[in-house]
Design a protein around this motif. Structure first.
Motif, PDB file in Angstrom:
ATOM      1  N   UNK A  76      33.688 -12.497 -53.432  1.00  0.00           N
ATOM      2  CA  UNK A  76      33.403 -11.953 -54.758  1.00  0.00           C
ATOM      3  C   UNK A  76      34.316 -10.775 -55.081  1.00  0.00           C
ATOM      4  N   UNK A  77      34.379  -9.832 -54.147  1.00  0.00           N
ATOM      5  CA  UNK A  77      35.188  -8.634 -54.332  1.00  0.00           C
ATOM      6  C   UNK A  77      35.564  -8.074 -52.975  1.00  0.00           C
ATOM      7  N   UNK A  78      36.634  -7.297 -52.947  1.00  0.00           N
ATOM      8  CA  UNK A  78      36.964  -6.487 -51.778  1.00  0.00           C
ATOM      9  C   UNK A  78      37.630  -5.224 -52.290  1.00  0.00           C
ATOM     10  N   UNK A  79      37.650  -4.208 -51.443  1.00  0.00           N
ATOM     11  CA  UNK A  79      38.288  -2.983 -51.901  1.00  0.00           C
ATOM     12  C   UNK A  79      38.155  -1.840 -50.917  1.00  0.00           C
ATOM     13  N   UNK A  80      38.666  -0.704 -51.330  1.00  0.00           N
ATOM     14  CA  UNK A  80      38.550   0.530 -50.560  1.00  0.00           C
ATOM     15  C   UNK A  80      38.087   1.619 -51.525  1.00  0.00           C
ATOM     16  N   UNK A 121      22.069 -12.212 -54.780  1.00  0.00           N
ATOM     17  CA  UNK A 121      22.479 -13.268 -53.856  1.00  0.00           C
ATOM     18  C   UNK A 121      23.854 -12.944 -53.258  1.00  0.00           C
ATOM     19  N   UNK A 122      23.935 -11.810 -52.552  1.00  0.00           N
ATOM     20  CA  UNK A 122      25.218 -11.335 -52.036  1.00  0.00           C
ATOM     21  C   UNK A 122      25.070 -10.788 -50.628  1.00  0.00           C
ATOM     22  N   UNK A 123      26.152 -10.905 -49.870  1.00  0.00           N
ATOM     23  CA  UNK A 123      26.294 -10.249 -48.572  1.00  0.00           C
ATOM     24  C   UNK A 123      27.497  -9.306 -48.656  1.00  0.00           C
ATOM     25  N   UNK A 124      27.513  -8.292 -47.809  1.00  0.00           N
ATOM     26  CA  UNK A 124      28.747  -7.497 -47.710  1.00  0.00           C
ATOM     27  C   UNK A 124      28.828  -6.821 -46.350  1.00  0.00           C
ATOM     28  N   UNK A 171      32.626  -8.240 -50.353  1.00  0.00           N
ATOM     29  CA  UNK A 171      31.380  -8.831 -50.847  1.00  0.00           C
ATOM     30  C   UNK A 171      31.579 -10.342 -50.935  1.00  0.00           C
ATOM     31  N   UNK A 172      30.588 -11.110 -50.469  1.00  0.00           N
ATOM     32  CA  UNK A 172      30.742 -12.563 -50.396  1.00  0.00           C
ATOM     33  C   UNK A 172      29.366 -13.227 -50.439  1.00  0.00           C
TER      34      UNK A 172
END
Length: 270
Positions: free
Chosen positions: A21-25, A40-43, A93-94
């Motif tokens: 879904x997203x990634x970042x710093x 409905x997300x994991x991270x 996030x996935x």
């Protein structure tokens, strides 16, 4: 505060076993605060520096430098940085069936933090992949899926850290090198045991030779790649360091009963 964010919301495909879904710093400040309820997300979030608070499903935790905290599907959570020493953190996030499987299969329920577990190299690789504009979304998902598996296994092994028996040391040595080319002589060098001792002890403990176990584990991992990635059979063979594609295919068929291509085709037709 400032952040670098790579968003893939618009590319997510419900047919894929995993979606990134997203990634970042994030370079947080005292005002940084995120709250979610039942999404409905994991991270995975790795703390490069700083400290803060995570309140999740009635637990209050204090992630700080070199800790990993995990946000799980349908959880109620709020997290925020300390005022004196705010977080710098890298995150991804996935969601999807593969995410559900990894968490249920490898990580204890209701565990949301792993202390002092450095996964920076894996997380940084995810960030680098996310910023590579030339990659297609399915290719990105394939490569991130492999990295998420590595992260989960590292967290699992870190949580289970204990004094291992000689047989467990041999098994761990094989498990962590599952993608490498390795033979019994390499295990002897790493652990300082004789070849005969390693073979005898492993067979007595696990009912299988180290070689047969190592090959079986490689094929099990190959099955996951065939089911959950778009990697070709040749790419999987190379990734798992088989001598060549023919040996990979014959080893796969000897254990699974069908060729890698037939296995993938049959699984996708179900």
């Amino acid at each position: 505060m400032h952040e670098t964010i790579h968003s893939f919301w618009h590319m997510c495909d419900p047919k894929l076993p995993l979606n990134v879904v997203m990634s970042g710093i994030s370079y947080c400040d005292k005002n940084y605060r995120i709250e979610r309820h039942g999404e409905n997300l994991f991270s995975f979030e790795y703390i490069i520096d700083g400290s803060g608070v995570l309140e999740i499903n009635s637990q209050t935790l204090y992630p700080q430098k070199n800790d990993v905290y995990m946000l799980t599907r349908n959880s109620d959570h709020v997290y925020y940085s300390s005022e004196e020493h705010p977080w710098t953190k890298i995150w991804v996030v996935f969601y999807g069936d593969l995410a559900e499987y990894l968490f249920k299969r490898y990580l204890p329920a209701d565990t949301y933090i792993v202390k002092d577990c450095n996964i920076f190299s894996y997380m940084n690789e995810i960030l680098n992949l996310s910023s590579a504009g030339h990659k297609s979304y399915p290719d990105l998902v394939d490569e991130v899926s492999v990295l998420l598996l590595k992260i989960v296994l590292r967290l699992k092994n870190h949580l289970e850290h204990k004094v291992l028996s000689p047989a467990e040391q041999i098994k761990l040595c094989l498990d962590v090198n599952i993608e490498n080319r390795m033979d019994i002589n390499d295990v002897c060098v790493q652990l300082g045991y004789s070849k005969n001792y390693i073979i005898k002890l492993f067979r007595e403990t696990y009912g299988i030779t180290p070689y047969a176990y190592f090959r079986k584990r490689k094929i099990e991992l190959a099955q996951q790649y065939l089911l959950n990635t778009h990697l070709t059979v040749n790419e999987i063979s190379s990734k798992l360091n088989f001598a060549d594609q023919h040996y990979f295919a014959s080893s796969f068929k000897a254990i699974v009963g069908v060729s890698p291509s037939e296995y993938r085709k049959t699984a996708k037709s179900r």
